[in-house]
Write an enzyme that holds these catalytic residues in place. Structure first.
Site, PDB file in Angstrom:
ATOM      1  N   HIS A 385       0.906  -1.216  -0.132  1.00  0.00           N
ATOM      2  CA  HIS A 385      -0.082  -0.225  -0.022  1.00  0.00           C
ATOM      3  C   HIS A 385       0.719   1.160   0.033  1.00  0.00           C
ATOM      4  CE1 HIS A 385      -3.856   1.949  -0.188  1.00  0.00           C
ATOM      5  NE2 HIS A 385      -4.267   1.296   0.928  1.00  0.00           N
ATOM      6  N   ASP A 389      -1.658   2.357  -4.780  1.00  0.00           N
ATOM      7  CA  ASP A 389      -3.266   3.004  -4.198  1.00  0.00           C
ATOM      8  C   ASP A 389      -4.227   1.849  -4.357  1.00  0.00           C
ATOM      9  OD1 ASP A 389      -1.848   5.129  -3.599  1.00  0.00           O
ATOM     10  OD2 ASP A 389      -2.341   6.264  -5.567  1.00  0.00           O
TER      11      ASP A 389
END
Length: 414
Positions: A385, A389
């Site tokens: 992450h 995204d």
């Protein structure tokens, strides 16, 4: 008498240390030149070493599981001074332990499997590979009871599997009725299993995983797969769903190059790769390995299927070299028929994404207000992450979903 110090040789390009997997000798044993003395584990392979001299074992470097640096003393032999070789002579490592199927391979040195043990008859070690010895220890099997069909009675993987199937893990026929299970077994975490544990721990500690699960209707692509298999030559292996999923992933990565990347934490650089070097997570008797299909973006469906099959087979039978198990840019992981409904795969560092394939099964679904049975499958994927995204991760999987549900688009040029 004099002492000869046998130092750990270089076991492959880039190797700086190796782990002791098994000792075939102990202090006080007499050995002949070319006898097998130990098995060492590197990051990717097991290697059996043979004695460079004849003599008596005076000292060994450590216990199973200890790590020894290349060039450090491994075994000290007491030798007849007239027979001791020049200390500068290079020691030679035997072939990798996967040589169950390579006993007859030509070599400049005598194969390990033909070395004659120098210990007494009741102490002679059975001939087999370190991977099978490890499986035997975990299963509690006495290898001296397992008949070997290889050269010189060497126990092959097929011999060991047949023994387990016929006798059970204990090596003895199961007794009728039920009995209380007592005691416990301690298994030292060494070799590839320890490497896997360390990598998984690092990935879980360092990477903020973002998981995304998507349901896909694979009815159409399954129909195409069956059609192509019906048309294939009889001697050609059938297609599985994995090459179709691989093709969808490769095409989706064109729009999401940030998912086909490595993160270099030392330089704080994200490296987006132009080529897709597809890792295929493969369960083996030694643990999980990730053989690599290089430049998968340049392969046809049939070529992908063949290279995936070859890579997985080489990983399972320990014939995959170091280069074949390194350098993937994104990984596919599948448990096949055991795939379950949902999984949470851990990213294969230094990659930033992994695609998990779950089991395909018939499920009732609603289409145009009517209940119908469709072939459904989930993709359970994880992303780093920090660099991918959530919207991009979901969009990439949605692109794969669209292509797999309309499989003609897999073969359309952009």
């Amino acid at each position: 008498m004099s002492e000869y110090v046998f130092k750990l040789p270089d076991l492959g390009e880039g190797t700086v240390e190796a782990e002791i997997a098994e000792w075939m000798v102990k202090v006080g044993d007499s050995v002949n030149e070319e006898d097998t003395i130990c098995a060492m584990l590197t990051d990717k392979a097991a290697v059996e070493l043979t004695a460079p001299v004849s003599g008596t074992v005076v000292k060994v470097a450590g216990e199973v599981g200890d790590t020894i640096a290349v060039g450090s003393a491994l075994v000290v032999f007491a030798t007849d001074s007239s027979a001791a070789p020049d200390d500068t002579q290079d020691a030679t490592a035997a072939t990798p332990a996967a040589a169950d199927q390579k006993e007859s391979q030509d070599s400049n040195r005598k194969p390990v499997a033909q070395a004659q043990p120098a210990t007494s008859a009741d102490q002679q070690r059975v001939k087999t590979s370190p991977s099978i010895r490890m499986r035997a220890r975990e299963a509690g099997v006495d290898l001296s009871q397992v008949p070997g069909s290889g050269p010189g009675g060497r126990i092959l993987k097929s011999d060991f599997d047949a023994w387990l199937e016929s006798t059970g893990p204990s090596g003895q026929p199961a007794a009728p009725g039920r009995q209380k299970a007592v005691g416990s077994t301690e298994i030292k975490v060494i070799g590839l299993r320890r490497k896997i544990a360390q990598r998984m721990e690092a990935a879980n500690r360092e990477v903020p995983h973002f998981a995304y699960v998507e349901e896909i209707d694979v009815t159409a692509v399954e129909s195409l797969r069956q059609h192509l298999n019906a048309k294939k030559p009889a001697d050609q292996p059938g297609l599985t769903l994995l090459p179709f999923i691989s093709l969808a992933l490769i095409r989706a990565l064109r729009a999401f190059p940030q998912c086909n990347a490595h993160y270099d934490s030392e330089r704080n650089v994200l490296i987006q790769h132009h080529g897709v070097h597809l890792g295929i997570a493969t369960q083996t008797p030694d643990g999980l390995k990730v053989p690599v299909v290089r430049h998968a973006e340049a392969l046809s469906l049939q070529q992908l299927a063949e290279q995936i099959r070859q890579a997985a087979a080489a990983a399972r039978d320990n014939t995959a070299g170091r280069d074949a198990l390194a350098g993937s840019t994104i990984t596919l992981t599948s448990l096949g028929k055991l795939g379950g409904v949902v999984s949470t795969p851990i990213i294969n560092l230094p990659e930033v994404a992994i695609i998990g394939v779950n089991k395909a099964m018939d499920r009732p679904t609603v289409q145009n207000g009517h209940m119908v049975i469709r072939r459904m499958m989930n993709l359970s994927s994880s992303f780093d992450h920090r660099f991918v995204d959530g919207h991009d991760a979901a969009s990439m999987i949605q692109q794969m979903k669209g292509m797999l549900e309309q499989p003609a688009t897999l073969f359309m040029a952009d």
